[in-house]
Write a protein that holds these residues in place. Structure first.
Motif, PDB file in Angstrom:
ATOM      1  N   GLY A   1     -29.181   6.122  30.169  1.00 52.64           N
ATOM      2  CA  GLY A   1     -28.990   6.993  29.022  1.00 52.64           C
ATOM      3  C   GLY A   1     -27.660   7.701  29.185  1.00 52.64           C
ATOM      4  O   GLY A   1     -27.269   8.046  30.300  1.00 52.64           O
ATOM      5  N   TYR A   2     -26.943   7.924  28.090  1.00 51.82           N
ATOM      6  CA  TYR A   2     -25.580   8.458  28.183  1.00 51.82           C
ATOM      7  C   TYR A   2     -25.377   9.610  27.204  1.00 51.82           C
ATOM      8  O   TYR A   2     -25.674   9.484  26.017  1.00 51.82           O
ATOM      9  N   VAL A   3     -24.858  10.732  27.730  1.00 50.36           N
ATOM     10  CA  VAL A   3     -24.526  11.899  26.903  1.00 50.36           C
ATOM     11  C   VAL A   3     -23.025  12.146  27.026  1.00 50.36           C
ATOM     12  O   VAL A   3     -22.549  12.559  28.089  1.00 50.36           O
TER      13      VAL A   3
ATOM     14  N   TYR B   1     -32.738  -0.107  21.068  1.00 48.93           N
ATOM     15  CA  TYR B   1     -33.301  -0.376  22.384  1.00 48.93           C
ATOM     16  C   TYR B   1     -34.616  -1.156  22.296  1.00 48.93           C
ATOM     17  O   TYR B   1     -35.355  -1.238  23.280  1.00 48.93           O
TER      18      TYR B   1
ATOM     19  N   SER C   1     -27.964  15.180  21.063  1.00 50.56           N
ATOM     20  CA  SER C   1     -27.307  14.155  21.871  1.00 50.56           C
ATOM     21  C   SER C   1     -28.122  13.857  23.130  1.00 50.56           C
ATOM     22  O   SER C   1     -28.255  12.707  23.550  1.00 50.56           O
ATOM     23  N   PHE C   2     -28.705  14.906  23.729  1.00 50.64           N
ATOM     24  CA  PHE C   2     -29.555  14.715  24.904  1.00 50.64           C
ATOM     25  C   PHE C   2     -30.856  14.003  24.518  1.00 50.64           C
ATOM     26  O   PHE C   2     -31.330  13.128  25.243  1.00 50.64           O
TER      27      PHE C   2
ATOM     28  N   ARG D   1     -31.314  11.920  22.023  1.00 48.51           N
ATOM     29  CA  ARG D   1     -30.987  10.519  21.770  1.00 48.51           C
ATOM     30  C   ARG D   1     -30.829   9.739  23.081  1.00 48.51           C
ATOM     31  O   ARG D   1     -31.257   8.598  23.202  1.00 48.51           O
ATOM     32  N   ALA D   2     -30.256  10.399  24.105  1.00 48.77           N
ATOM     33  CA  ALA D   2     -29.993   9.712  25.375  1.00 48.77           C
ATOM     34  C   ALA D   2     -31.272   9.389  26.146  1.00 48.77           C
ATOM     35  O   ALA D   2     -31.322   8.385  26.869  1.00 48.77           O
TER      36      ALA D   2
ATOM     37  N   LEU E   1     -29.920   9.051  33.801  1.00 42.96           N
ATOM     38  CA  LEU E   1     -29.208   9.738  32.728  1.00 42.96           C
ATOM     39  C   LEU E   1     -27.806  10.092  33.214  1.00 42.96           C
ATOM     40  O   LEU E   1     -27.640  10.674  34.288  1.00 42.96           O
TER      41      LEU E   1
ATOM     42  N   ILE F   1     -24.294  12.083  32.248  1.00 45.11           N
ATOM     43  CA  ILE F   1     -23.835  13.181  31.392  1.00 45.11           C
ATOM     44  C   ILE F   1     -22.371  13.471  31.707  1.00 45.11           C
ATOM     45  O   ILE F   1     -22.031  13.815  32.838  1.00 45.11           O
TER      46      ILE F   1
END
Length: 319
Positions: free
Chosen positions: A77-79, A102, A142-143, A145-146, A154, A156
């Motif tokens: 997961g990417y923020v 996904y 945004s978090f 969604r990640a 994760l 960040i």
């Protein structure tokens, strides 16, 4: 688990990352700190597989970063620092779109979205267009969604900078809940205060190199011990100054306004002994504490060491 093995990256002959190695275990929250333009975002992009490496390897569990495997992408997961915005799209639609990217099961998507919106305090915004959301809500979204697809790791990138205290605490609560499920977090930042109270481990990046890393307790202790003791005395400071001069672990003494700053090389036990000796000598104090460490202090010390080494090398060349 994340593993960086002797990673190097340069742009146009300029070295950005040099021989970087690091291991982030499951359930760790690792904060990589550094001043702007030190290579933090480059490392994140390499980890996400967005840039090719010059040399070295990056592994996410048993898969190499950038391999393009679908199961690798689902694990991350990417923020980003700046949240992506689809102005006309409603919040619920936005999350449903990413859930479909996904390949999440249709029966699970709706419940997962409502759960995360409620947890983040964004449920009231579910039917609102994204362009109407304030900055704090966008950052929390945004978090959400990640972590929507329940990734194992994760990532960040500078996403906590500039947040108001309330939003920061709410996001930290989300991250601690995520980590308690056995997940790991790799994050970057420029301020020790942003991350030190909830990260489990920290590292300091300077000119593309890791100059210090370890558990938060270890790093905090090391930073504290290299900083001066600040003492405020009641009345004249003459007696205290004389007492300090007789202490073998006292390396320097300076006076700044109404504070005496003491360079002290002893352990925490010896520091307690110093305080006891001062009090038993009859000197009355207002305060006695270690100055708090900072990322700027760590990097300044490193810069000073590099300048001293460069000066030494130049003098050696002239002989």
């Amino acid at each position: 688990m994340i593993q960086f093995q002797n990673v190097k990256k340069s742009y146009g002959g300029i070295k950005v990352i040099e021989d970087f190695s690091l291991e982030v275990s499951d359930d760790q929250i690792f904060g990589l700190l550094g001043l702007p333009d030190t290579g933090k975002s480059t490392l994140v992009n390499l980890l996400m597989g967005l840039y090719p490496l010059d040399s070295g390897h990056i592994f996410i569990d048993d898969m190499e970063a950038g391999s393009g495997l679908r199961r690798l992408k689902r694990r991350l997961g990417y923020v980003p620092n700046i949240p992506g915005v689809y102005p006309q799209m409603r919040v619920g639609e936005y999350l449903a779109f990413f859930a479909s990217c996904y390949s999440m099961e249709e029966s699970r998507i709706r419940g997962r979205i409502r759960l995360l919106l409620e947890m983040s305090g964004l449920l009231a915004w579910e039917d609102s267009a994204m362009e109407l959301l304030p900055k704090a809500a966008l950052q929390k979204l945004s978090f959400v969604r990640a972590i929507l697809h329940d990734p194992k790791i994760l990532i960040i990138d500078e996403a906590l900078a500039g947040l108001d205290p309330r939003t920061l605490e709410e996001i930290k609560t989300m991250l601690l809940d995520y980590q308690s499920q056995g997940k790991s977090i790799f994050m970057t930042g420029s301020s020790l205060g942003e991350v030190s109270d909830f990260c489990t481990h920290l590292g300091f990046l300077h000119q593309g190199k890791m100059i210090r890393s370890g558990s938060v307790s270890q790093i905090t202790r090391e930073l504290s011990m290299q900083n001066p003791i600040i003492i405020q005395v009641q009345g004249k400071s003459t007696g205290l100054m004389q007492a300090l001069k007789n202490e073998p672990k006292v390396k320097s003494i300076s006076l700044r306004e109404n504070e005496i700053r003491v360079g002290f090389s002893g352990s925490r036990e010896e520091e307690a002994g110093l305080l006891q000796n001062i009090v038993e000598s009859g000197i009355k104090l207002y305060s006695f504490y270690r100055e708090q460490g900072s990322i700027e202090g760590v990097l300044f010390q490193k810069s000073q060491e590099e300048r001293s080494l460069l000066s030494y090398e130049r003098e050696s060349d002239m002989e």
